[in-house]
Design a protein around this motif. Structure first.
Motif, PDB file in Angstrom:
ATOM      1  N   ALA A  63       0.833  -1.206  -0.008  1.00 40.20           N
ATOM      2  CA  ALA A  63       0.100   0.018  -0.101  1.00 40.20           C
ATOM      3  C   ALA A  63       0.866   1.201  -0.055  1.00 40.20           C
ATOM      4  O   ALA A  63       1.935   1.437   0.814  1.00 40.20           O
ATOM      5  N   ARG A  64       0.382   2.347  -0.746  1.00 48.65           N
ATOM      6  CA  ARG A  64       1.150   3.528  -0.806  1.00 48.65           C
ATOM      7  C   ARG A  64       0.730   4.259   0.328  1.00 48.65           C
ATOM      8  O   ARG A  64      -0.537   4.774   0.498  1.00 48.65           O
ATOM      9  N   VAL A  65       1.526   4.592   1.315  1.00 44.72           N
ATOM     10  CA  VAL A  65       1.532   5.305   2.516  1.00 44.72           C
ATOM     11  C   VAL A  65       2.310   6.306   2.716  1.00 44.72           C
ATOM     12  O   VAL A  65       3.615   6.281   2.525  1.00 44.72           O
ATOM     13  N   GLU A  66       1.760   7.698   2.838  1.00 47.77           N
ATOM     14  CA  GLU A  66       2.804   8.853   3.151  1.00 47.77           C
ATOM     15  C   GLU A  66       2.462   9.186   4.487  1.00 47.77           C
ATOM     16  O   GLU A  66       1.413   9.436   5.182  1.00 47.77           O
ATOM     17  N   LYS A  67       3.862   9.654   5.048  1.00 54.66           N
ATOM     18  CA  LYS A  67       3.620  10.653   6.359  1.00 54.66           C
ATOM     19  C   LYS A  67       3.495  12.157   6.063  1.00 54.66           C
ATOM     20  O   LYS A  67       4.564  12.622   5.502  1.00 54.66           O
ATOM     21  N   ARG A  68       2.635  12.651   6.960  1.00 51.30           N
ATOM     22  CA  ARG A  68       2.630  14.054   6.360  1.00 51.30           C
ATOM     23  C   ARG A  68       2.780  14.918   8.054  1.00 51.30           C
ATOM     24  O   ARG A  68       1.991  14.278   8.891  1.00 51.30           O
ATOM     25  N   SER A  69       3.240  15.749   8.397  1.00 46.88           N
ATOM     26  CA  SER A  69       3.504  16.533   9.509  1.00 46.88           C
ATOM     27  C   SER A  69       2.171  17.476   9.684  1.00 46.88           C
ATOM     28  O   SER A  69       1.802  17.933   8.746  1.00 46.88           O
ATOM     29  N   HIS A  70       1.690  17.229  10.905  1.00 51.60           N
ATOM     30  CA  HIS A  70       0.455  17.841  11.517  1.00 51.60           C
ATOM     31  C   HIS A  70       0.639  18.575  12.781  1.00 51.60           C
ATOM     32  O   HIS A  70       1.496  17.841  13.373  1.00 51.60           O
ATOM     33  N   GLN A  71      -0.189  19.708  13.081  1.00 49.13           N
ATOM     34  CA  GLN A  71       0.050  20.073  14.526  1.00 49.13           C
ATOM     35  C   GLN A  71      -1.312  19.888  15.114  1.00 49.13           C
ATOM     36  O   GLN A  71      -2.384  20.101  14.472  1.00 49.13           O
ATOM     37  N   PHE A  72      -1.303  19.143  16.274  1.00 44.57           N
ATOM     38  CA  PHE A  72      -2.469  19.247  17.055  1.00 44.57           C
ATOM     39  C   PHE A  72      -2.948  20.264  17.648  1.00 44.57           C
ATOM     40  O   PHE A  72      -2.168  21.153  18.128  1.00 44.57           O
ATOM     41  N   ILE A  73      -4.322  20.673  17.232  1.00 45.88           N
ATOM     42  CA  ILE A  73      -4.868  22.087  17.893  1.00 45.88           C
ATOM     43  C   ILE A  73      -5.774  21.874  19.062  1.00 45.88           C
ATOM     44  O   ILE A  73      -5.652  22.539  19.964  1.00 45.88           O
ATOM     45  N   TYR A  74      -6.772  21.176  18.762  1.00 42.03           N
ATOM     46  CA  TYR A  74      -7.606  20.841  19.930  1.00 42.03           C
ATOM     47  C   TYR A  74      -8.462  19.358  19.901  1.00 42.03           C
ATOM     48  O   TYR A  74      -8.278  18.891  18.876  1.00 42.03           O
ATOM     49  N   ALA A  75      -9.007  19.333  21.010  1.00 37.90           N
ATOM     50  CA  ALA A  75      -9.775  17.812  20.969  1.00 37.90           C
ATOM     51  C   ALA A  75     -11.149  18.444  21.417  1.00 37.90           C
ATOM     52  O   ALA A  75     -11.342  19.151  22.327  1.00 37.90           O
ATOM     53  N   GLN A 108       1.563  20.743  19.716  1.00 38.29           N
ATOM     54  CA  GLN A 108       2.739  19.607  19.445  1.00 38.29           C
ATOM     55  C   GLN A 108       2.578  19.070  17.888  1.00 38.29           C
ATOM     56  O   GLN A 108       1.378  18.913  17.335  1.00 38.29           O
ATOM     57  N   ILE A 109       3.498  18.825  17.325  1.00 38.23           N
ATOM     58  CA  ILE A 109       3.941  18.223  15.976  1.00 38.23           C
ATOM     59  C   ILE A 109       3.816  16.876  16.099  1.00 38.23           C
ATOM     60  O   ILE A 109       4.525  16.285  16.821  1.00 38.23           O
ATOM     61  N   VAL A 110       2.828  16.071  14.934  1.00 40.61           N
ATOM     62  CA  VAL A 110       2.922  14.650  14.787  1.00 40.61           C
ATOM     63  C   VAL A 110       2.862  14.451  13.575  1.00 40.61           C
ATOM     64  O   VAL A 110       2.729  14.986  12.617  1.00 40.61           O
ATOM     65  N   ASP A 111       3.096  12.987  13.310  1.00 37.22           N
ATOM     66  CA  ASP A 111       3.042  12.385  11.910  1.00 37.22           C
ATOM     67  C   ASP A 111       1.737  11.803  11.667  1.00 37.22           C
ATOM     68  O   ASP A 111       1.423  10.746  12.374  1.00 37.22           O
ATOM     69  N   ILE A 112       1.109  12.119  10.459  1.00 35.17           N
ATOM     70  CA  ILE A 112      -0.203  11.224  10.417  1.00 35.17           C
ATOM     71  C   ILE A 112       0.129  10.346   8.964  1.00 35.17           C
ATOM     72  O   ILE A 112       0.489  10.853   8.108  1.00 35.17           O
ATOM     73  N   LEU A 113      -0.114   9.141   8.980  1.00 39.54           N
ATOM     74  CA  LEU A 113       0.021   8.228   8.044  1.00 39.54           C
ATOM     75  C   LEU A 113      -1.226   8.446   7.066  1.00 39.54           C
ATOM     76  O   LEU A 113      -2.250   8.092   7.702  1.00 39.54           O
ATOM     77  N   VAL A 114      -0.948   8.754   5.944  1.00 39.86           N
ATOM     78  CA  VAL A 114      -2.350   8.818   4.949  1.00 39.86           C
ATOM     79  C   VAL A 114      -2.037   7.936   3.734  1.00 39.86           C
ATOM     80  O   VAL A 114      -1.174   7.636   3.194  1.00 39.86           O
ATOM     81  N   HIS A 115      -3.199   7.239   3.347  1.00 38.88           N
ATOM     82  CA  HIS A 115      -3.174   6.126   2.482  1.00 38.88           C
ATOM     83  C   HIS A 115      -3.310   7.082   1.015  1.00 38.88           C
ATOM     84  O   HIS A 115      -4.221   8.053   1.007  1.00 38.88           O
ATOM     85  N   ASP A 116      -2.359   7.017   0.188  1.00 38.86           N
ATOM     86  CA  ASP A 116      -2.304   7.911  -0.965  1.00 38.86           C
ATOM     87  C   ASP A 116      -3.530   7.665  -2.043  1.00 38.86           C
ATOM     88  O   ASP A 116      -3.866   8.505  -2.270  1.00 38.86           O
ATOM     89  N   GLU A 117      -4.056   6.563  -1.950  1.00 40.04           N
ATOM     90  CA  GLU A 117      -5.240   6.277  -2.799  1.00 40.04           C
ATOM     91  C   GLU A 117      -6.427   6.839  -2.543  1.00 40.04           C
ATOM     92  O   GLU A 117      -7.059   7.682  -3.487  1.00 40.04           O
TER      93      GLU A 117
END
Length: 187
Positions: A63-75, A108-117
């Motif tokens: 599976a083509r998976v990409e890591k993208r940097s995101h910042q946590f804002i709120y819950a 906080q900065i986290v990495d989110i794995l996203v399915h490319d397709e």
């Protein structure tokens, strides 16, 4: 397509209409019989871990998976909200996709794995260690540092971790996000 020779930790495979990540693998060449690869796979959608054995050289679909940097804002009741660091687009993510949501701190900065397709988020990876402030813990007793005794401490995110007796309230500590344990005090 890939074969078992291409296996490495973190490689994502498509099996049984699900996406699995390789947690660990081992090539086995018995003295008698054909070689095989023993793997431990984790489902990125449900979080279940399964053991699977592949024949050596077997073809698998990756599976083509990409890591993208995101910042946590709120819950809130809609989930945990993150902002893409490149496009500034906000996305809500369900709590079940985050390994230890109680250790998330705003900004906080986290990495989110996203399915490319399909462009769907699969999981949220926190950094290996986070620095958090202790908001409450019982005071330590002077001279009681010779043992490996631990006491509970409440962090600024509301999470509770066990810390050594010498750690005081209003101290910044480093927490291991892989198992949620105390690592060290921050100087």
């Amino acid at each position: 397509m890939a074969s078992t020779a291409d296996f490495k930790n973190g490689l994502c495979l498509v099996m049984n209409n699900d996406i699995y990540s390789i947690v660990e693998f081992q090539h086995v060449k018995p003295g008698k019989g054909a070689a095989f690869v023993r793997t431990k796979l984790k489902s990125l959608t449900s979080g279940k871990v399964l053991d699977k054995t592949f024949n050596a050289g077997e073809k698998v679909t990756t599976a083509r998976v990409e890591k993208r940097s995101h910042q946590f804002i709120y819950a809130d009741d809609m989930g945990y909200h993150f902002m893409d660091m490149d496009s500034f687009e906000q996305i809500p993510i369900e709590e079940k996709l985050i390994e230890r949501p109680q250790l998330l701190k705003e900004g906080q900065i986290v990495d989110i794995l996203v399915h490319d397709e399909t462009e769907t988020p699969l999981s949220v990876e926190l950094p290996p260690f986070v620095e958090l402030m202790i908001t409450y813990t019982e005071p330590g007793i002077k001279g009681d540092t010779a043992t490996n005794a631990l006491k509970p401490a409440t962090l600024e995110t509301g999470a509770t971790v066990m810390v050594p007796l010498f750690v005081e309230q209003d101290t910044m500590i480093k927490v291991d996000t892989r198992d949620g344990s105390y690592s060290e005090r921050v100087k």
